[in-house]
Design an enzyme around this catalytic site. Structure first.
Site, PDB file in Angstrom:
ATOM      1  N   SER A 177       0.845  -1.188   0.000  1.00 25.21           N
ATOM      2  CA  SER A 177       0.000   0.000   0.000  1.00 25.21           C
ATOM      3  C   SER A 177       0.881   1.239   0.000  1.00 25.21           C
ATOM      4  CB  SER A 177      -0.886   0.001   1.248  1.00 25.21           C
ATOM      5  OG  SER A 177      -1.545   1.240   1.414  1.00 25.21           O
ATOM      6  N   TYR A 190      -1.736  -0.206  10.519  1.00 28.54           N
ATOM      7  CA  TYR A 190      -1.749  -0.596   9.101  1.00 28.54           C
ATOM      8  C   TYR A 190      -0.445  -0.156   8.418  1.00 28.54           C
ATOM      9  CZ  TYR A 190      -3.651  -1.186   4.356  1.00 28.54           C
ATOM     10  OH  TYR A 190      -3.879  -1.583   3.056  1.00 28.54           O
TER      11      TYR A 190
END
Length: 309
Positions: A177, A190
């Site tokens: 990501s 995250y």
């Protein structure tokens, strides 16, 4: 004197190789790399039961690959199994697997080796996002983020990389990501897991390179947020530069990067510019830029926990 000459020689070699790499990058930016044939290749996709994982499975099915589908949700994974078979996969095998559990990863991996064969393309796609501020996030959710988004990559590599090394043939794909490149407000756990996944994939690639295992390729994918359901409620402060990505577009770019054996794929291209800005701008200026673009507050509208596995 001899030491200085040796250092100067290494410097010139480094600069020469860097220049060649830059020329190669420019050439392939103009003329696309040839795409490799993946028909018959055994492709394992984690988190294949929905979202990006399902779309990747359908794309590789159309390319004639043998698919191994892992997901924690048996029902949704069976649906992907059926869809992939109808899309033209040479073979499809579905397994229920909780990628956060090391022992389960190893157990199912051994089953795959016996029933299907050696995995030649490993796509670590399974993921989880809590969307909570660090101090509001329970310990068990932080641990789950690290287990699924990062540690699962270690266990799947341990399980399938030995055969790739023995065959000098394989491709390791890390679906990471942009949150693994730039810190984002409200996504501390995250971001930590995605930064770790990026560093791990790069390090293993370098180990393979130093050992002369040139047949093993790596692709690290760092997209901005994708409309797969994981980030429902998110908004971007500058959609013209950092749009929420359409899943079909993302999958098309990911598969192209794999077929062309590209090391990195950042989506959209503005992410490349943001990484450079992060490196060269003073912190406060970089923070202001991030706030303007919405890169540090995209989670303001997010509630709940989303899973890809």
């Amino acid at each position: 004197m001899a030491l200085k000459l040796k250092s100067a020689k290494k410097l010139f070699i480094f600069l020469g190789k860097s220049a060649l790499a830059l020329v190669e990058a420019v050439v392939f930016a103009i003329i696309p790399k040839p795409r490799k044939n993946v028909a018959g290749e055994i492709v394992l996709i984690t988190g294949a039961g929905s979202g990006l994982g399902r779309l990747l499975a359908l794309k590789f099915a159309q390319l004639g690959s043998v698919l191994v589908l892992w997901d924690i949700n048996q029902e949704s994974n069976e649906k992907t199994h059926k869809m992939a078979g109808e899309a033209g996969a040479k073979g499809v095998y579905a397994y229920t697997c909780d990628c956060s559990q090391k022992e389960e990863v190893y157990r199912v991996a051994n089953q795959v080796k016996k029933e299907v064969g050696d995995v030649s393309i490993l796509i670590n796609n399974a993921g989880i996002v809590t969307g909570r501020k660090f101090m509001d996030c329970p310990d068990e959710l932080i641990e789950k983020s690290l287990d699924v988004n990062f540690k699962a990559h270690i266990w799947t590599y341990k399980a399938f990389l030995p055969a790739m090394i023995a065959n000098d043939h394989g491709h390791l794909v890390c679906i990471s990501s942009s949150a693994g490149l730039i810190g984002i407000n409200g996504l501390a756990d995250y971001c930590a897991s995605k930064f770790a996944a990026n560093g791990f994939a790069e390090s293993v690639f370098l180990e393979s390179l130093v050992k002369g295992q040139n047949g093993i390729k790596t692709t690290i994918v760092c997209p901005f947020f994708i409309k797969t359901g994981m980030f429902d409620g998110c908004a971007t402060g500058c959609p013209s530069l950092l749009p929420i990505l359409e899943p079909e577009y993302a999958v098309r770019k990911i598969v192209d990067a794999i077929l062309q054996e590209n090391m990195y794929l950042y989506m959209p291209k503005f992410i490349y510019f943001m990484v450079i800005l992060k490196s060269v701008l003073p912190f406060k200026l970089g923070l202001l830029l991030g706030e303007y673009l919405g890169a540090f507050n995209v989670m303001d509208g997010f509630t709940g926990t989303r899973k890809k596995n």
